[in-house]
Design a protein around this motif. Sequence first.
Motif, PDB file in Angstrom:
ATOM      1  N   MET A   1      24.166 -32.443  37.783  1.00  0.00           N
ATOM      2  CA  MET A   1      22.799 -32.963  37.598  1.00  0.00           C
ATOM      3  C   MET A   1      21.788 -31.849  37.845  1.00  0.00           C
ATOM      4  N   ASP A   2      20.764 -31.782  36.991  1.00  0.00           N
ATOM      5  CA  ASP A   2      19.687 -30.813  37.209  1.00  0.00           C
ATOM      6  C   ASP A   2      18.912 -31.174  38.477  1.00  0.00           C
ATOM      7  N   SER A   3      18.220 -30.203  39.021  1.00  0.00           N
ATOM      8  CA  SER A   3      17.546 -30.384  40.306  1.00  0.00           C
ATOM      9  C   SER A   3      16.171 -31.032  40.178  1.00  0.00           C
ATOM     10  N   HIS A   4      15.875 -31.629  39.015  1.00  0.00           N
ATOM     11  CA  HIS A   4      14.586 -32.328  38.830  1.00  0.00           C
ATOM     12  C   HIS A   4      14.829 -33.571  37.993  1.00  0.00           C
ATOM     13  N   CYS A   5      15.596 -34.492  38.565  1.00  0.00           N
ATOM     14  CA  CYS A   5      15.950 -35.727  37.856  1.00  0.00           C
ATOM     15  C   CYS A   5      15.605 -36.937  38.711  1.00  0.00           C
TER      16      CYS A   5
ATOM     17  N   ALA B   1      16.243 -39.938  34.273  1.00  0.00           N
ATOM     18  CA  ALA B   1      15.095 -39.231  33.706  1.00  0.00           C
ATOM     19  C   ALA B   1      15.130 -37.766  34.154  1.00  0.00           C
ATOM     20  N   HIS B   2      14.775 -36.905  33.227  1.00  0.00           N
ATOM     21  CA  HIS B   2      14.806 -35.454  33.488  1.00  0.00           C
ATOM     22  C   HIS B   2      13.413 -34.891  33.283  1.00  0.00           C
ATOM     23  N   LEU B   3      13.020 -34.013  34.162  1.00  0.00           N
ATOM     24  CA  LEU B   3      11.688 -33.406  34.058  1.00  0.00           C
ATOM     25  C   LEU B   3      11.700 -32.353  32.957  1.00  0.00           C
TER      26      LEU B   3
HETATM   27 MN    MN Z   1      16.357 -29.061  33.705  1.00  0.00          MN
END
Ligand code: MN
Length: 561
Positions: free
Chosen positions: A275-279, A409-411
């Motif tokens: 997972m990305d660090s802005h989700c 949701a992803h930033l």
């Molecule tokens: Mn990202």
Amino acid sequence: MCAFCSMKLRRRAAAVRRRMHCLWLLLLGLALAMLATSGFLNQDQDLHAADPSRRPLQRLPGPPELEVIVDSLDLALELGEDLAPLKSLQEDQLLFVFPSAHGSRTQPQSKRSYKMLMRGTFKDAATPGPARLRAGSLQREMEQASVQRHGFNEALSETISLHRRLPEARHPECFGEKYSESLPSASVIICFHEEPWSTLMRTVHSVLDTTPKQFLQEVLLVDDQSQSRHLKVRLGSYVSELEGVRLIRSTRRLGVGGCRTMAAAKAKGEVLVFMDSHCECQEGWLEPLLERVAQDRSRVVSPIMDVIDWQTFQFNITQWPVRGVFDWRLDFYWESNPQLQDFHPEEPVLPLQSPALGGSVLAIDRNFFQSVGAYDPGMVLWGAEQIELSIRVWSCGGSMEVVPCSRVAHLSLHHRPYIFPDQDMLRRNKIRVADIWMDAYRKIYYRRDTLAHFIKQSESPNIAERLRLKRSLGCRNFHWFLSTVFPQLYVPQDKPALSGELYNVGTGSCADYPRGEQQQGGVMNIAPCSGTGGQVIRTSSVIREAKLTHSKVTCGSVVAL
Ligand code: MN
Ligand code: UDP
């Protein structure tokens, strides 16, 4: 000597003695004063050394900056786990807590100390105080500055709860779905590099707040060698209070794929969720993913990725159906509302196969991930790793799909904030994708990126290891991928059949473009052959026949590509 003279001399000697006494007294006074001062200072230093974490910050004498030392031992992997807790500090008193550069392995007693800066003492602090944020125009300025610095409105993000809940976006039929009670456990792996505090911690809390404990083995936070101060001791200390969250620090910059591969080797869950660090996760996001992986361990799955706006932090719903694709420049994108044969609107909860998946959130069985070759270790830092993994998974026996009842949701960033040492990094990664996986179709990519072609020719990247892996896994070729998995990718017929100079054997001259008209494709002239490469032309097979018959030139030095 006369009596008068000897009396005068005695008086003078007495005066000198008196002055000397005064001087001695003065010196003695000074020495005592210095001793007293140094004694006081020492006492103060002892106080600091005794237990700084227990000293209330507001009672510090003198300037607000207190510098003490953190043992450099703690800078190794797993930093922060055994540091003294910062219990006596209020979160809003503390702007940054970070290790001092002066720590030493021979001073274990310094382990319980920190360097602290009060709010306002750190000149380029990215994090504004709440009072300042309230002032309207100042807030806008802060927001603009934070967009420039972080690629999104971090100043606004700071004011939003770390536990905010997203509006419901799932199809109503998702609520009737039943999942097995014995789903495999998941390790959620969040690699980050210089991620601001609010988005990173909102990601972590959102996972913890929306995931049933029995399915969550752990959250692995992996610091890919960030330098930001808030990601040092402050993060270590915060995370140590969160149940089920582990913090790992890399001692060198690994990049997205390298970081994930490293974390996967340490993960304990059966399923890895990168997972990305802005989700921000929607309630119930994990179960549908685990269910699909549990049914088929070679299936790699993704939620529907909704979008968090970089400016307003509003939540934008992604339309279903959606799938991941890429083009011939090897750029990935989500394709909404594709015309797909296997999409049935009356069955809105059925997963859809996807030629590729983005890397923002991805669930994959841990053993399958290892056996299919993790991420390509030859790739540098960032870019195209999701395309490489996608082609490899499909070609080597797996499959990919988007699961509509899972939503995260992803930033979306305005721009990428961190610096890459290599400007052509993305190109280099794409070259690996092309050379390892695309067989002869790689030329279609190289024709769209001439610089990549030059880089590849001058550097000849080492892909032997990955080609061996491809062989040993018995992976299918790219033609199979195109015809079976991604038939919608149009294979352009722009392939030049010939390229080189058009040399007329009768006149000894070459076909030439009038200056400045190469792009428009104007009528060609006959000119002396320059031999400089300026007369090189490319022809498709159809044009070649027409031109050659028409102008009666032979292609003396024309070479087949
Ligand atoms: Mn990202
Ligand atoms: N990342 C990382 N090391 C890097 C670059 C990125 O760990 O060298 C992390 C980054 O913090 C993020 C994830 O990898 O959590 C994906 O990066 P990013 O969000 O920039 O990619 P995008 O979403 O734009 O594809």
